[in-house]
Every structure is written in C-alpha cells, then in structure tokens.
Design a protein around this motif. Structure first.
Motif, PDB file in Angstrom:
ATOM      1  N   LEU A 116      63.466  62.899  19.983  1.00  0.00           N
ATOM      2  CA  LEU A 116      62.187  63.198  19.539  1.00  0.00           C
ATOM      3  C   LEU A 116      62.459  64.358  18.208  1.00  0.00           C
ATOM      4  CD1 LEU A 116      59.860  63.202  22.617  1.00  0.00           C
ATOM      5  CD2 LEU A 116      60.535  61.199  20.860  1.00  0.00           C
ATOM      6  N   GLU A 117      61.788  65.664  18.271  1.00  0.00           N
ATOM      7  CA  GLU A 117      61.882  66.847  17.524  1.00  0.00           C
ATOM      8  C   GLU A 117      63.418  67.183  17.244  1.00  0.00           C
ATOM      9  OE1 GLU A 117      59.276  68.104  15.768  1.00  0.00           O
ATOM     10  OE2 GLU A 117      58.500  66.311  16.601  1.00  0.00           O
ATOM     11  N   GLY A 118      64.158  67.014  18.549  1.00  0.00           N
ATOM     12  CA  GLY A 118      65.526  67.548  18.294  1.00  0.00           C
ATOM     13  C   GLY A 118      66.331  66.667  17.446  1.00  0.00           C
ATOM     14  N   ALA A 119      66.089  65.205  17.496  1.00  0.00           N
ATOM     15  CA  ALA A 119      66.762  64.291  16.680  1.00  0.00           C
ATOM     16  C   ALA A 119      66.305  64.347  15.232  1.00  0.00           C
ATOM     17  CB  ALA A 119      66.297  62.760  17.176  1.00  0.00           C
ATOM     18  N   LEU A 120      64.963  64.818  14.871  1.00  0.00           N
ATOM     19  CA  LEU A 120      64.513  64.654  13.699  1.00  0.00           C
ATOM     20  C   LEU A 120      64.782  66.280  12.956  1.00  0.00           C
ATOM     21  CD1 LEU A 120      61.588  62.765  14.698  1.00  0.00           C
ATOM     22  CD2 LEU A 120      62.782  62.213  12.510  1.00  0.00           C
ATOM     23  N   ARG A 121      64.828  67.154  13.570  1.00  0.00           N
ATOM     24  CA  ARG A 121      65.029  68.506  13.031  1.00  0.00           C
ATOM     25  C   ARG A 121      66.338  69.184  13.646  1.00  0.00           C
ATOM     26  NH1 ARG A 121      59.391  71.681  14.046  1.00  0.00           N
ATOM     27  NH2 ARG A 121      60.393  73.007  12.401  1.00  0.00           N
ATOM     28  N   PRO A 122      67.388  68.855  13.069  1.00  0.00           N
ATOM     29  CA  PRO A 122      68.697  69.402  13.617  1.00  0.00           C
ATOM     30  C   PRO A 122      68.552  70.846  13.493  1.00  0.00           C
ATOM     31  CG  PRO A 122      69.307  67.821  12.014  1.00  0.00           C
ATOM     32  CD  PRO A 122      67.477  67.987  12.004  1.00  0.00           C
ATOM     33  N   GLY A 123      68.930  71.367  14.868  1.00  0.00           N
ATOM     34  CA  GLY A 123      69.214  72.914  14.904  1.00  0.00           C
ATOM     35  C   GLY A 123      67.798  73.557  15.306  1.00  0.00           C
ATOM     36  N   GLY A 226      50.561  50.644  18.009  1.00  0.00           N
ATOM     37  CA  GLY A 226      50.116  51.907  17.728  1.00  0.00           C
ATOM     38  C   GLY A 226      50.452  52.768  16.472  1.00  0.00           C
ATOM     39  N   ARG A 227      51.611  52.315  16.160  1.00  0.00           N
ATOM     40  CA  ARG A 227      52.417  53.008  14.973  1.00  0.00           C
ATOM     41  C   ARG A 227      51.569  52.230  13.487  1.00  0.00           C
ATOM     42  NH1 ARG A 227      57.324  51.548  18.005  1.00  0.00           N
ATOM     43  NH2 ARG A 227      57.725  53.206  19.092  1.00  0.00           N
ATOM     44  N   THR A 236      51.146  58.373   6.611  1.00  0.00           N
ATOM     45  CA  THR A 236      51.958  57.717   5.491  1.00  0.00           C
ATOM     46  C   THR A 236      53.273  57.502   6.187  1.00  0.00           C
ATOM     47  OG1 THR A 236      52.493  60.118   4.561  1.00  0.00           O
ATOM     48  CG2 THR A 236      51.193  58.838   3.278  1.00  0.00           C
ATOM     49  N   GLU A 237      53.700  58.121   7.039  1.00  0.00           N
ATOM     50  CA  GLU A 237      54.997  57.989   7.981  1.00  0.00           C
ATOM     51  C   GLU A 237      54.889  58.354   9.261  1.00  0.00           C
ATOM     52  OE1 GLU A 237      59.796  58.775   7.149  1.00  0.00           O
ATOM     53  OE2 GLU A 237      58.102  59.284   5.452  1.00  0.00           O
ATOM     54  N   VAL A 238      55.209  57.570  10.133  1.00  0.00           N
ATOM     55  CA  VAL A 238      55.084  57.944  11.479  1.00  0.00           C
ATOM     56  C   VAL A 238      56.711  58.114  12.209  1.00  0.00           C
ATOM     57  CG1 VAL A 238      54.420  57.196  13.933  1.00  0.00           C
ATOM     58  CG2 VAL A 238      53.208  56.440  11.953  1.00  0.00           C
ATOM     59  N   ASP A 239      57.053  59.463  12.204  1.00  0.00           N
ATOM     60  CA  ASP A 239      58.273  59.984  12.810  1.00  0.00           C
ATOM     61  C   ASP A 239      58.526  59.239  14.066  1.00  0.00           C
ATOM     62  OD1 ASP A 239      58.914  61.262  10.334  1.00  0.00           O
ATOM     63  OD2 ASP A 239      58.753  63.314  11.214  1.00  0.00           O
ATOM     64  N   TYR A 240      57.590  59.387  15.214  1.00  0.00           N
ATOM     65  CA  TYR A 240      57.619  58.747  16.187  1.00  0.00           C
ATOM     66  C   TYR A 240      56.527  58.654  17.074  1.00  0.00           C
ATOM     67  CZ  TYR A 240      58.032  63.553  18.104  1.00  0.00           C
ATOM     68  OH  TYR A 240      57.847  64.848  18.515  1.00  0.00           O
TER      69      TYR A 240
END
Ligand code: AMP
Length: 278
Positions: A116-123, A226-227, A236-240
C-alpha cells in the motif's frame, strides 16, 4: 500554552512534570490543523495530565518534493486552536533541530510497511518511524495519540513501539469526517470546487464495497467493481482499493479475520486516502 522550538527547553519542562508525577500525552502532527487533529488533542486531554502537540512537517517522509513544498503551513492559526483546547506545549522545531549535521540513524520497520503506502511512497514509512521515534524520545510522553485515518501508519508505529520496547502507550482514535463523509485532511484545502464535491464518493464507494463483502460477495470482483465505481465518481487514478488484515495488512480473499478496507485515489490532482473496518 507555550511554544517551544528546542529539545533542551522541551526536556526541561517535561522533567518538571515528571517529577510532579504527571502523565504526559503527545499528539504528533504536521500542522494545518482541523477537527481530526483536535479530536486527538481532546482524547489526550482526557487521558493525560499534560498535553504536548508537535507540529513538524517532516521532510524525510515526503517522497515527492512538490508535495513537501505545497504542504500547507498555518502555524499561527494552529497555535490559536491549540491554546483554545488547553494544550500545555506546542513543540514546533526547525528541521535543523530535528536533523542536526551528522544525523545518520533511521528506523526501518519491516512487514507492515511493505504494501500500500509503503509500496507507492518509497522511504515514506522509514521517515515516519524515525521522526516518531525521535518525537517519543524528545517528549518522553507516557501516551501518544494517532488517527485511524492513517491506518497503516498507526500499525507501523505500534509495531515499532513493541519491537523497540519504547515505554509509551499508542492510542488510535476514530477518523473524523466532514458532514458528507469526506475524511478530514490537511490536503483537502487543495481540492477545487468540483473535486471537493466529488471527493465524498471515496467514502461512499468504500461503504458499498464493505457492505458487499460483509454480505458474502466475491472479494476480488467487488474490489474490481469498486475501483471502476471510483473512476465513474470522478477519481482519475486509483492507487489501491484493497481488503487487508487489520493489523498486518496482509491480502485477504475471504473474510476470515478482522479486516480493513483501504483506499488511495487521485481527484483534481490531490491524493486522498481513507480506510474503514469490514
Ligand atoms: P498529519 O498532520 O496529517 O500528519 O496528522 C497528524 C495526526 O492526525 C495523525 O495521527 C493522523 O492520523 C491524525 N489525523 C489526520 N486526519 C484525521 C482525521 N480526519 N481524523 C482523525 N485523525 C486524523
């Protein structure tokens, strides 16, 4: 309320409180305060004798320079709100106070930070865990209050406190929403009128998805629908949009343990996150 900028001043004040046997609560924030933050402050006031609110826009947890630059900074208004709530200390250090020259330590939590957030926002979570560990060390608080709004962050902080034997009780507080269901967030001020009108669609779609899953529908199919519904609602975009085990955030295909539905999606150039129990 006193506003303090240095760790030395903070420690002196807290030492006095501790000598008097006071229980100290801390509410870490990045400022641009709203009712969500104030609900944490009120919980801290109920549970502790003295309350510290920290405001620090932590550069190391931003993986996007533009997001950091655009992050709203409203310290004067924040301080007035906190004083009205009866907060004892606002701790608002400069970046150099938190990260002096030579700073070389990071706290890396494994497992729960991966998806989730960890995969999309490295660090991102290493920045969060490091600064939260530092704020716990600086404030020496007995209790710390975090919002369930940032569910994964709350699990990361709980994991870190358990793993590093930090003597603090982590209290998770309910998500505070606008009347139309939109979870309050400092980033909501960046929504234009149309996006603000469409943004509650996130919570509405999540409610529908959670109800369908609880009703026994196929999880993967419901999530896919749901997405699609989010895109129809103007995102516009569904990250997850994902069903995960509540504490470990592992993927779930059937509802066989406490679960959380978590979402991140973009609208009008703003990234919103939300989560609810399933
Ligand atoms: P932030 O300033 O966004 O870093 O948030 C500081 C704290 O406030 C975190 O523990 C957040 O989870 C919490 N928080 C933010 N928004 C809300 C909300 N709508 N309801 C409850 N807590 C929140």
């Amino acid at each position: 309320m006193q506003t303090l900028r240095t760790v030395a001043e903070l420690r002196t004040r807290v030492r006095g409180w501790k000598q008097d046997g006071r229980q100290v609560g801390v509410v870490p924030t990045m400022g641009a305060l709203h009712e969500g933050h104030l609900s944490l402050v009120r919980a801290a006031k109920r549970g502790c004798d003295r309350v510290i609110v920290t405001i620090f826009v932590n550069p190391t947890q931003f993986n996007n320079a533009e997001d950091l630059a655009k992050y709203p900074r409203t310290e004067e208004a924040d301080a007035a709100m906190l004083a009205a709530e009866g907060v004892d200390i606002l701790f608002a250090p400069a970046p150099e106070e938190v990260y002096p020259a030579g700073f070389a330590t990071g706290v890396a939590v494994q497992g729960v930070t991966a998806p989730l957030e960890g995969a999309l926002r490295p660090g991102h979570f290493e920045g969060v865990a490091t600064v939260v560990a530092k704020l716990f060390g600086m404030t020496q608080a007995n209790r710390a209050y975090f919002g369930q709004k940032d569910w994964q962050q709350l699990q990361v902080v709980k994991r870190m406190v358990a793993d590093l034997n930090i003597a603090i009780e982590v209290v998770g507080c309910d998500t505070i929403r606008e009347a139309d269901g939109l979870a309050m967030s400092s980033r909501n001020v960046r929504l234009d009128a149309l996006s603000r009108a469409q943004a509650p669609g996130l919570y509405k779609v999540m409610g529908k998805v959670a109800a369908a899953i609880k009703g026994g529908a196929d999880v993967a199919a419901v999530l896919a629908q749901g997405r699609e519904d989010l895109r129809q609602a103007g995102f516009t975009e569904v990250d997850y949009l994902d069903l995960r085990s509540a504490a470990m955030l592992e993927p779930m295909t059937t509802l066989d343990q406490p679960a959380r539905l978590l979402a991140a999606a973009w609208i009008g150039g703003v990234r919103l996150i939300d989560n609810i129990a399933v």
